[in-house]
Scaffold this motif. Structure first.
Motif, PDB file in Angstrom:
ATOM      1  N   HIS A 308       0.834  -1.208   0.000  1.00 21.38           N
ATOM      2  CA  HIS A 308       0.000   0.000   0.000  1.00 21.38           C
ATOM      3  C   HIS A 308       0.868   1.258   0.000  1.00 21.38           C
ATOM      4  O   HIS A 308       0.684   2.162  -0.816  1.00 21.38           O
ATOM      5  N   ASP A 309       1.849   1.296   0.919  1.00 18.56           N
ATOM      6  CA  ASP A 309       2.616   2.532   1.086  1.00 18.56           C
ATOM      7  C   ASP A 309       3.480   2.827  -0.143  1.00 18.56           C
ATOM      8  O   ASP A 309       3.599   3.976  -0.562  1.00 18.56           O
ATOM      9  N   GLN A 310       4.054   1.771  -0.719  1.00 18.54           N
ATOM     10  CA  GLN A 310       4.910   2.011  -1.883  1.00 18.54           C
ATOM     11  C   GLN A 310       4.088   2.428  -3.105  1.00 18.54           C
ATOM     12  O   GLN A 310       4.534   3.237  -3.914  1.00 18.54           O
ATOM     13  N   LEU A 311       2.869   1.880  -3.218  1.00 19.46           N
ATOM     14  CA  LEU A 311       2.000   2.302  -4.333  1.00 19.46           C
ATOM     15  C   LEU A 311       1.476   3.718  -4.103  1.00 19.46           C
ATOM     16  O   LEU A 311       1.366   4.512  -5.034  1.00 19.46           O
ATOM     17  N   LYS A 312       1.202   4.044  -2.838  1.00 15.48           N
ATOM     18  CA  LYS A 312       0.683   5.387  -2.542  1.00 15.48           C
ATOM     19  C   LYS A 312       1.737   6.450  -2.880  1.00 15.48           C
ATOM     20  O   LYS A 312       1.401   7.515  -3.400  1.00 15.48           O
ATOM     21  N   GLN A 313       3.001   6.134  -2.601  1.00 19.15           N
ATOM     22  CA  GLN A 313       4.090   7.064  -2.966  1.00 19.15           C
ATOM     23  C   GLN A 313       4.079   7.334  -4.473  1.00 19.15           C
ATOM     24  O   GLN A 313       4.548   8.364  -4.930  1.00 19.15           O
ATOM     25  N   ARG A 314       3.555   6.383  -5.229  1.00 23.63           N
ATOM     26  CA  ARG A 314       3.548   6.518  -6.690  1.00 23.63           C
ATOM     27  C   ARG A 314       2.182   6.989  -7.216  1.00 23.63           C
ATOM     28  O   ARG A 314       1.938   6.963  -8.425  1.00 23.63           O
ATOM     29  N   GLY A 315       1.277   7.335  -6.300  1.00 26.40           N
ATOM     30  CA  GLY A 315       0.021   7.957  -6.722  1.00 26.40           C
ATOM     31  C   GLY A 315      -1.186   7.042  -6.810  1.00 26.40           C
ATOM     32  O   GLY A 315      -2.193   7.407  -7.442  1.00 26.40           O
ATOM     33  N   PHE A 316      -1.113   5.865  -6.165  1.00 26.76           N
ATOM     34  CA  PHE A 316      -2.248   4.928  -6.238  1.00 26.76           C
ATOM     35  C   PHE A 316      -2.657   4.458  -4.841  1.00 26.76           C
ATOM     36  O   PHE A 316      -1.797   4.040  -4.064  1.00 26.76           O
ATOM     37  N   VAL A 317      -3.951   4.487  -4.566  1.00 30.70           N
ATOM     38  CA  VAL A 317      -4.460   3.970  -3.296  1.00 30.70           C
ATOM     39  C   VAL A 317      -5.133   2.626  -3.553  1.00 30.70           C
ATOM     40  O   VAL A 317      -6.120   2.553  -4.297  1.00 30.70           O
TER      41      VAL A 317
END
Ligand SMILES: *Cc1c(COP(=O)(O)O)cnc(C)c1O
Length: 355
Positions: A308-317
């Motif tokens: 979750h956190d690594q995808l959120k850093q890239r703009g996706f929840v």
């Protein structure tokens, strides 16, 4: 930020702009026009005849509409069978119990289909009026329950069927008459691409005449009577209604629920293919899955939080599994204003993180 959670969804610019509509008093004709247009457009999504079916608006989240449907429509003397194979099915039981309704939950595992022969057995043994409540798309796992089969059993035993269509209305087929549906609750901010705050129940007109009278705010008949008189029972969520009006116009212009179904299917399949290349496999078989949301096995070596956190850093929840499933799966919903290019960028982000 691209939201892959099952609502609230990414809004189109048109729907976002509608939220900032003019200040409006809900006792003025401008409001009556807006509300009337939305009510008509909601029944038009599945081409329901206006004299048999009514859309009743309820300001609140999807659960408010589900609760209004159950608390208002199940008669005092009736029994309710709730079909559970996930969190939302279990919520049907919780709602019924909170309102003192005699309820029999029919429970299967979260990884299983509803047990249709057990439902038939329960209805065969009924001694008084029995109603059935079911989830169409069980968002816990992405399973599309077989409402055609469930509805057929209900029809055979004369049991009215109440449907939670909160995460399917607007994107999956809902055959109201063929499936013996008495009422279906849904919301503005899932597959209809509106904003949170407005929910609704589509109900057979004749069922609105009598109400079980278990709730004040969630009395469907009261809302329906006020809305039929071009008014409202209580202060409505007007910005959410502006947004829903714009979202319904957009849905119609894009080709209705069928076109939305096709678009979601395209996105979901693109995602499945791309994730398969990265060795991420679906948690549920494709033939049981909706086009709206799919659950996937967590890639080995990753907790949900890390992914979750690594995808959120890239703009996706992304979205976690519920209860014990948090350690097993994650969920990706393609509802909302999401395009193929967004899915391509999401797949690149997955590839970057996994390698
Ligand atoms: C999201 C959802 C709900 C609850 O909706 P809220 O808007 O959070 O109250 C109910 N049923 C299903 C199937 C859902 O997906």
């Amino acid at each position: 930020m691209i939201l892959l959670n099952p609502g609230p969804v990414n809004l189109s610019e048109r729907v976002r702009a509608a939220l900032a509509g003019p200040d409006l008093c809900h006792r003025e004709p401008e409001f009556a026009d807006l509300q009337g247009r939305v009510i008509e457009a909601l029944t038009a999504v599945y081409e329901l005849p206006q004299n048999d079916w009514r859309a009743v608006l309820v300001s609140g989240s999807g659960t408010a509409a589900v609760e209004a449907m159950i608390a208002s429509l199940v008669p005092r003397e009736a029994h309710l069978v709730t079909l559970e194979n996930g969190v939302y099915g279990e919520r049907l039981t919780t709602i019924a119990r909170a309102h003192g309704i005699a309820v029999t939950p029919l429970t299967t595992g979260w990884d299983s289909a509803i047990d249709e022969s057990a439902l038939a057995d329960i209805l065969k043994a009924q001694t008084g009026p029995t109603w059935v409540a079911a989830i169409h798309h069980e968002t816990t796992t992405g399973r599309l329950n077989d409402l055609a089969a469930i509805g057929e059993i209900c029809r055979h035993y004369h049991a009215p069927l109440l449907v939670d269509g909160v995460s399917s209305f607007g994107a999956e087929r809902l055959a109201f008459s063929d499936w013996n549906i008495a009422a279906c609750a849904a919301t503005a901010n899932k597959c209809l691409h509106g904003a949170p705050g407005m929910a609704f129940v589509i109900v057979r007109e004749k069922l609105l005449a009598s109400s079980a009278g278990r709730s004040v705010y969630l009395d469907l008949g009261g809302h329906a009577r006020a809305q039929a008189a071009a008014s409202t029972a209580f202060t409505p969520a007007i910005p959410a209604l502006y947004a829903l009006d714009a979202a319904l116009a957009e849905l119609e212009e894009e080709g209705g629920w069928q076109a939305r179904h096709e678009h979601y299917h395209l996105l979901a399949e693109k995602l499945r293919g791309g994730l398969a290349d990265l060795n991420i496999s679906p948690w549920l078989a494709e033939e049981n899955s909706s086009v709206v949301l799919r659950s996937y096995n967590l890639p080995s070596g990753f907790t949900y939080e890390q992914l979750h956190d690594q995808l959120k850093q890239r703009g996706f929840v992304i979205y976690a599994g519920q209860a014990g499933l948090v350690h097993e799966l994650f969920r990706l919903s393609t509802m909302g204003a999401i395009e193929v290019a967004d899915i391509e960028r999401l797949l690149s982000a997955f590839a970057e993180i996994l390698h």
